[in-house]
Design a protein around this motif. Structure first.
Motif, PDB file in Angstrom:
ATOM      1  N   GLU A   1       0.740  -1.262  -0.184  1.00 12.75           N
ATOM      2  CA  GLU A   1       0.046   0.153   0.008  1.00 12.75           C
ATOM      3  C   GLU A   1       0.639   1.336   0.077  1.00 12.75           C
ATOM      4  N   TYR A   2       0.449   2.311  -0.640  1.00  9.49           N
ATOM      5  CA  TYR A   2       1.219   3.401  -0.557  1.00  9.49           C
ATOM      6  C   TYR A   2       0.367   4.652   0.058  1.00  9.49           C
ATOM      7  N   LEU A   3       1.117   5.486   0.725  1.00 11.24           N
ATOM      8  CA  LEU A   3       0.592   6.516   1.532  1.00 11.24           C
ATOM      9  C   LEU A   3       1.784   7.782   1.500  1.00 11.24           C
ATOM     10  N   SER A   4       1.018   8.832   0.996  1.00  9.92           N
ATOM     11  CA  SER A   4       1.782  10.158   0.938  1.00  9.92           C
ATOM     12  C   SER A   4       0.963  11.143   1.486  1.00  9.92           C
ATOM     13  N   ILE A   5       1.600  11.727   2.525  1.00 10.23           N
ATOM     14  CA  ILE A   5       1.198  12.995   3.520  1.00 10.23           C
ATOM     15  C   ILE A   5       2.164  14.296   3.332  1.00 10.23           C
ATOM     16  N   ASN A   6       1.206  15.170   2.578  1.00 11.98           N
ATOM     17  CA  ASN A   6       2.204  16.462   2.556  1.00 11.98           C
ATOM     18  C   ASN A   6       3.273  16.290   1.455  1.00 11.98           C
ATOM     19  N   SER A   7       3.046  15.422   0.618  1.00 10.50           N
ATOM     20  CA  SER A   7       4.177  15.057  -0.400  1.00 10.50           C
ATOM     21  C   SER A   7       5.444  14.292   0.271  1.00 10.50           C
ATOM     22  N   ASN A   8       5.237  13.637   1.635  1.00  6.62           N
ATOM     23  CA  ASN A   8       6.144  12.742   2.031  1.00  6.62           C
ATOM     24  C   ASN A   8       5.309  11.538   1.675  1.00  6.62           C
ATOM     25  N   ASP A   9       6.360  10.541   1.085  1.00  7.17           N
ATOM     26  CA  ASP A   9       6.110   9.243   1.065  1.00  7.17           C
ATOM     27  C   ASP A   9       6.286   8.415   2.297  1.00  7.17           C
ATOM     28  N   LEU A  10       5.180   8.059   2.822  1.00 10.11           N
ATOM     29  CA  LEU A  10       5.192   7.422   4.267  1.00 10.11           C
ATOM     30  C   LEU A  10       5.024   5.939   4.136  1.00 10.11           C
ATOM     31  N   THR A  11       5.366   5.442   2.884  1.00 11.83           N
ATOM     32  CA  THR A  11       5.003   3.911   2.869  1.00 11.83           C
ATOM     33  C   THR A  11       5.639   2.785   3.807  1.00 11.83           C
ATOM     34  N   ASP A  12       7.075   3.379   3.760  1.00  8.17           N
ATOM     35  CA  ASP A  12       7.920   2.439   4.630  1.00  8.17           C
ATOM     36  C   ASP A  12       7.901   2.962   6.220  1.00  8.17           C
ATOM     37  N   ARG A  13       6.682   3.557   6.511  1.00 14.53           N
ATOM     38  CA  ARG A  13       6.671   3.627   7.912  1.00 14.53           C
ATOM     39  C   ARG A  13       5.149   3.230   8.305  1.00 14.53           C
ATOM     40  N   THR A  14       4.560   3.110   7.419  1.00 12.75           N
ATOM     41  CA  THR A  14       3.131   2.647   7.513  1.00 12.75           C
ATOM     42  C   THR A  14       2.722   1.229   7.663  1.00 12.75           C
ATOM     43  N   ARG A  15       1.986   1.011   8.624  1.00  8.10           N
ATOM     44  CA  ARG A  15       1.351  -0.305   8.883  1.00  8.10           C
ATOM     45  C   ARG A  15       0.041  -0.425   8.285  1.00  8.10           C
ATOM     46  N   LYS A  16      -0.608   0.597   8.302  1.00  6.25           N
ATOM     47  CA  LYS A  16      -2.092   0.602   8.198  1.00  6.25           C
ATOM     48  C   LYS A  16      -2.551   1.813   7.480  1.00  6.25           C
ATOM     49  N   ALA A  17      -3.254   2.095   6.566  1.00  9.62           N
ATOM     50  CA  ALA A  17      -3.942   3.083   6.062  1.00  9.62           C
ATOM     51  C   ALA A  17      -5.254   2.973   5.701  1.00  9.62           C
ATOM     52  N   GLU A  18      -6.499   3.508   6.325  1.00  8.31           N
ATOM     53  CA  GLU A  18      -7.710   3.378   5.971  1.00  8.31           C
ATOM     54  C   GLU A  18      -8.468   4.606   5.353  1.00  8.31           C
ATOM     55  N   LEU A  19      -9.086   4.376   4.368  1.00  3.97           N
ATOM     56  CA  LEU A  19      -9.821   5.890   4.068  1.00  3.97           C
ATOM     57  C   LEU A  19     -11.351   5.253   3.943  1.00  3.97           C
ATOM     58  N   ALA A  20     -11.996   5.987   4.967  1.00  4.33           N
ATOM     59  CA  ALA A  20     -13.620   5.988   5.002  1.00  4.33           C
ATOM     60  C   ALA A  20     -14.269   6.864   4.650  1.00  4.33           C
ATOM     61  N   VAL A  21     -14.992   6.964   3.648  1.00  2.57           N
ATOM     62  CA  VAL A  21     -16.020   7.991   3.018  1.00  2.57           C
ATOM     63  C   VAL A  21     -17.432   7.488   3.227  1.00  2.57           C
ATOM     64  N   GLU A  22     -17.982   8.712   3.534  1.00  3.68           N
ATOM     65  CA  GLU A  22     -19.542   8.734   4.184  1.00  3.68           C
ATOM     66  C   GLU A  22     -20.414   9.667   3.444  1.00  3.68           C
ATOM     67  N   VAL A  23     -21.742   9.766   3.499  1.00  2.00           N
ATOM     68  CA  VAL A  23     -22.578  10.656   3.099  1.00  2.00           C
ATOM     69  C   VAL A  23     -23.682  10.572   4.333  1.00  2.00           C
ATOM     70  N   GLU A  24     -23.832  11.831   4.661  1.00  2.00           N
ATOM     71  CA  GLU A  24     -25.118  11.970   5.793  1.00  2.00           C
ATOM     72  C   GLU A  24     -26.409  11.670   4.864  1.00  2.00           C
ATOM     73  N   ASP A  25     -27.332  10.921   5.596  1.00  2.00           N
ATOM     74  CA  ASP A  25     -28.792  10.716   5.091  1.00  2.00           C
ATOM     75  C   ASP A  25     -29.470  11.618   5.747  1.00  2.00           C
ATOM     76  N   LYS A  26     -30.209  12.389   4.830  1.00  2.00           N
ATOM     77  CA  LYS A  26     -31.169  13.412   5.295  1.00  2.00           C
ATOM     78  C   LYS A  26     -32.554  13.056   4.948  1.00  2.00           C
ATOM     79  N   ASP A  27     -33.511  12.987   6.032  1.00  2.18           N
ATOM     80  CA  ASP A  27     -34.819  12.436   6.119  1.00  2.18           C
ATOM     81  C   ASP A  27     -35.593  13.375   5.238  1.00  2.18           C
ATOM     82  N   VAL A  28     -36.255  12.986   4.102  1.00  2.00           N
ATOM     83  CA  VAL A  28     -37.120  13.911   3.320  1.00  2.00           C
ATOM     84  C   VAL A  28     -38.550  12.976   3.337  1.00  2.00           C
ATOM     85  N   THR A  29     -38.881  12.490   4.467  1.00  2.00           N
ATOM     86  CA  THR A  29     -40.140  11.624   4.680  1.00  2.00           C
ATOM     87  C   THR A  29     -41.577  12.666   4.402  1.00  2.00           C
ATOM     88  N   THR A  30     -42.292  12.355   3.757  1.00  4.37           N
ATOM     89  CA  THR A  30     -43.606  13.329   3.650  1.00  4.37           C
ATOM     90  C   THR A  30     -44.974  12.340   3.719  1.00  4.37           C
TER      91      THR A  30
END
Length: 133
Positions: A6-35
């Protein structure tokens, strides 16, 4: 698929050789539009998107190593990039990138005999993009 490089860069620093785990979690709020027209069924629409990059690093305090890279970034918004493999970006190895807020840093954790690690989560600021080229 097994993550082996796995590849990880933070602020243009390649941190791959220092990283054990990188997880990107993306989510979207759910908005109630019930009528009343929903006939008793809840209806939702997507709202604001957010994400967090969670990392586990092997700590190193040497002059050009992890702590000296991350400590000055505390409180700033910096670019990141993560992908499943350190090879070239492509359809089978997409790149996810954006900006994260370095809102915390835990330089010292662990007990007697433990390896020195840092586990930290960073919220994204703005859009996360997915690239295949």
């Amino acid at each position: 698929m097994v993550l082996l490089a796995e590849y990880l860069s933070i602020n243009s620093n390649d941190l791959t050789d220092r990283t054990r785990k990188a997880e990107l979690a993306v989510e979207v709020e759910d908005k109630d539009v019930t009528t009343y027209a929903s006939l008793g069924w809840k209806e939702v629409q997507g709202g604001l998107k957010s994400a967090e990059l969670s990392c586990e690093f092997l700590q190193d305090f040497a002059a050009t190593e992890l702590d000296s890279i991350m400590w000055p970034l505390l409180g700033t918004v910096v670019p990141f990039e993560v992908r499943a493999d350190s090879g070239a970006v492509g359809t089978s190895n997409p790149s996810y990138s954006g900006n994260i807020l370095i809102n915390g840093w835990s330089p010292l954790t662990g007990a007697v005999g433990d390896e020195a690690t840092v586990s930290q989560g960073f919220p994204t600021s703005g859009a996360v993009t997915r690239a295949t080229s």
